[in-house]
Motif scaffolding. Structure first.
Motif, PDB file in Angstrom:
ATOM      1  N   HIS A 112       0.860  -1.189   0.000  1.00 23.68           N
ATOM      2  CA  HIS A 112       0.000   0.000   0.000  1.00 23.68           C
ATOM      3  C   HIS A 112       0.891   1.233   0.000  1.00 23.68           C
ATOM      4  O   HIS A 112       2.113   1.110   0.017  1.00 23.68           O
ATOM      5  CB  HIS A 112      -0.988  -0.010   1.170  1.00 23.68           C
ATOM      6  CG  HIS A 112      -0.361  -0.018   2.539  1.00 23.68           C
ATOM      7  ND1 HIS A 112       0.397  -1.080   3.002  1.00 23.68           N
ATOM      8  CD2 HIS A 112      -0.368   0.890   3.548  1.00 23.68           C
ATOM      9  CE1 HIS A 112       0.811  -0.813   4.231  1.00 23.68           C
ATOM     10  NE2 HIS A 112       0.370   0.387   4.585  1.00 23.68           N
ATOM     11  N   HIS A 114       1.437   3.790   2.170  1.00 27.02           N
ATOM     12  CA  HIS A 114       2.009   4.410   3.382  1.00 27.02           C
ATOM     13  C   HIS A 114       3.534   4.402   3.337  1.00 27.02           C
ATOM     14  O   HIS A 114       4.149   3.394   3.003  1.00 27.02           O
ATOM     15  CB  HIS A 114       1.522   3.688   4.642  1.00 27.02           C
ATOM     16  CG  HIS A 114       0.082   3.983   4.957  1.00 27.02           C
ATOM     17  ND1 HIS A 114      -0.652   3.239   5.863  1.00 27.02           N
ATOM     18  CD2 HIS A 114      -0.755   4.938   4.501  1.00 27.02           C
ATOM     19  CE1 HIS A 114      -1.878   3.734   5.944  1.00 27.02           C
ATOM     20  NE2 HIS A 114      -1.970   4.766   5.130  1.00 27.02           N
ATOM     21  N   ASP A 116       5.833   4.217   5.445  1.00 28.29           N
ATOM     22  CA  ASP A 116       6.613   3.239   6.206  1.00 28.29           C
ATOM     23  C   ASP A 116       6.743   1.908   5.451  1.00 28.29           C
ATOM     24  O   ASP A 116       7.462   1.016   5.894  1.00 28.29           O
ATOM     25  CB  ASP A 116       6.042   3.016   7.619  1.00 28.29           C
ATOM     26  CG  ASP A 116       4.572   2.694   7.642  1.00 28.29           C
ATOM     27  OD1 ASP A 116       3.839   3.174   6.756  1.00 28.29           O
ATOM     28  OD2 ASP A 116       4.143   1.946   8.545  1.00 28.29           O
ATOM     29  N   HIS A 117       6.059   1.791   4.304  1.00 28.55           N
ATOM     30  CA  HIS A 117       6.176   0.595   3.460  1.00 28.55           C
ATOM     31  C   HIS A 117       6.766   0.914   2.084  1.00 28.55           C
ATOM     32  O   HIS A 117       7.129   0.001   1.346  1.00 28.55           O
ATOM     33  CB  HIS A 117       4.804  -0.067   3.283  1.00 28.55           C
ATOM     34  CG  HIS A 117       4.216  -0.558   4.569  1.00 28.55           C
ATOM     35  ND1 HIS A 117       4.236  -1.883   4.958  1.00 28.55           N
ATOM     36  CD2 HIS A 117       3.622   0.125   5.586  1.00 28.55           C
ATOM     37  CE1 HIS A 117       3.676  -1.996   6.149  1.00 28.55           C
ATOM     38  NE2 HIS A 117       3.294  -0.796   6.552  1.00 28.55           N
ATOM     39  N   HIS A 192      -7.585  -1.547   4.526  1.00 32.56           N
ATOM     40  CA  HIS A 192      -6.611  -0.683   5.205  1.00 32.56           C
ATOM     41  C   HIS A 192      -6.526   0.708   4.586  1.00 32.56           C
ATOM     42  O   HIS A 192      -6.509   1.707   5.316  1.00 32.56           O
ATOM     43  CB  HIS A 192      -5.244  -1.367   5.229  1.00 32.56           C
ATOM     44  CG  HIS A 192      -4.160  -0.573   5.874  1.00 32.56           C
ATOM     45  ND1 HIS A 192      -4.272  -0.035   7.138  1.00 32.56           N
ATOM     46  CD2 HIS A 192      -2.936  -0.192   5.431  1.00 32.56           C
ATOM     47  CE1 HIS A 192      -3.168   0.625   7.439  1.00 32.56           C
ATOM     48  NE2 HIS A 192      -2.347   0.553   6.420  1.00 32.56           N
ATOM     49  N   ASP A 211      -0.475  -4.364   5.683  1.00 35.89           N
ATOM     50  CA  ASP A 211      -1.109  -3.910   6.929  1.00 35.89           C
ATOM     51  C   ASP A 211      -2.535  -4.440   7.113  1.00 35.89           C
ATOM     52  O   ASP A 211      -3.270  -3.943   7.970  1.00 35.89           O
ATOM     53  CB  ASP A 211      -1.107  -2.381   6.999  1.00 35.89           C
ATOM     54  CG  ASP A 211       0.238  -1.856   7.474  1.00 35.89           C
ATOM     55  OD1 ASP A 211       1.140  -2.672   7.733  1.00 35.89           O
ATOM     56  OD2 ASP A 211       0.393  -0.620   7.577  1.00 35.89           O
TER      57      ASP A 211
HETATM   58 ZN    ZN Z   1      -0.104   1.173   6.537  1.00 33.02          ZN
END
Ligand code: ZN
Length: 332
Positions: A112, A114, A116-117, A192, A211
């Motif tokens: 996805h 975000h 942090d990914h 998510h 997530d």
């Molecule tokens: Zn996430």
């Protein structure tokens, strides 16, 4: 990690500072004792083999990687799942892959948008990977990550997000990627963000959930629909041979089907408790306090901070009230 609960500015800031301190310590340690320190000792993640040629890279206790990632080694190349929060962690992952195999890194699948990914995508691209993502990620990865970080964003962070690579291959349908004769199944799932993919390796029975699964950590609900999310997790539990499937969550340690059920129950409990609290006329802080008290007693083995929990309750409240804002799919 810092980004895991975006409603926690202070905790996140503390985590970022802790991360910087840890990185500084690593640099000092690295220069002082690189000769005798094995390369893995200073990694920001713990590499775990979960099947033949299938590895999970689990964020370490200091949360320096920011999330989990992983990779699959096929006949003729490597497919990576997610790229952590920062380039250094992604480069360390590339180093570990090169240590294990001479095969080229061909793909990185973003579960996805975000940061942090996706934050380390450039390191994967530099290593030769094509970036594969849900079609909404192209429109969201630069714009919505700015919203995600809110008032915690630094100018440096903003520049980094503005420059995040856009995916090369996008889909809103399931995909199969062949690594020679090794099959990797990419599925679109709901819950998510509105642009989520999972990565399944059938011959090893390993599912990288992104997530859609968090293990014993409250999830970030900012873009989520708990209703869709619990349905997706129920689907995971109904997978053929789910009892033996290895689930790699977006955050938290390597998981099994019991962890999936536990997570789904956590979300269901959160929803039910918020519904009950609303019926009792509670709102704001009083609602959060009442819900969290019960949630903690129902899930004693979870790490639930008051601040993160209160943010979750607020998002859950908005979803029930029908006022929840979710990312809007952009046109191609
Ligand atoms: Zn996430």
């Amino acid at each position: 990690m810092a980004i895991a609960n975006v409603g926690e500015p202070l905790q996140s800031l503390r985590m970022i500072l802790r991360t910087l301190a840890a990185l500084a310590a690593v640099l000092v340690l690295g220069s002082a004792s690189s000769a005798q320190t094995p390369a893995t000792a200073t990694l920001p993640f713990v590499l775990k083999q979960v099947g033949p040629g299938v590895y999970a890279a689990i964020d370490g206790p200091e949360h320096r990687a920011g999330s989990n990632a992983g990779f699959v080694i096929g006949d003729d190349g490597v497919l990576v799942i997610d790229s952590f929060f920062n380039l250094d962690a992604a480069r360390a992952l590339v180093g570990q892959i090169h240590r294990l195999t001479p095969k080229p890194i061909r793909f990185v699948v973003n579960t996805h948008y975000h940061v942090d990914h996706t934050g380390g995508d450039q390191a994967l691209r530099d290593a030769g990977a094509i970036i594969v993502a849900h079609k909404n990620v192209r429109g969201w990865v630069r714009v919505n990550n700015i919203n995600l970080l809110g008032d915690r964003i630094t100018p440096e962070m903003k520049n980094r997000i503005d420059a995040l690579p856009l995916p090369d291959v996008v889909t809103d349908k399931d995909l199969i990627i062949w690594l020679g004769s090794r099959k990797v199944v990419i599925r679109t799932v709901l819950g998510h963000t509105g642009g989520d993919l999972t990565v399944f390796v059938p011959d090893a029975n390993v599912l990288f959930t992104g997530d859609m699964l968090w293990r014993r950590i409250p999830p970030n609900l900012i873009d989520g629909s708990v209703k869709e999310w619990t349905a997706t997790d129920a689907d995971f539990e109904r997978m053929p041979d789910a009892a033996h499937t290895i689930f790699i969550p977006g955050h938290g340690d390597v998981a099994n089907v019991k962890d999936v059920a536990d997570f789904r129950e956590y979300l269901a409990d959160l929803r039910r408790l918020v519904v009950d609290g609303r019926k009792a006329g509670l709102n704001g802080d009083a609602l959060a306090q009442a819900v969290l008290l019960k949630l903690k007693s129902l899930h004693p083995d979870w790490t639930i901070s008051d601040r993160a929990g209160a943010t979750e309750v607020r998002y859950m409240d908005q979803e029930i009230a029908g006022t929840k804002k979710r990312p809007i799919p952009t046109r191609d």
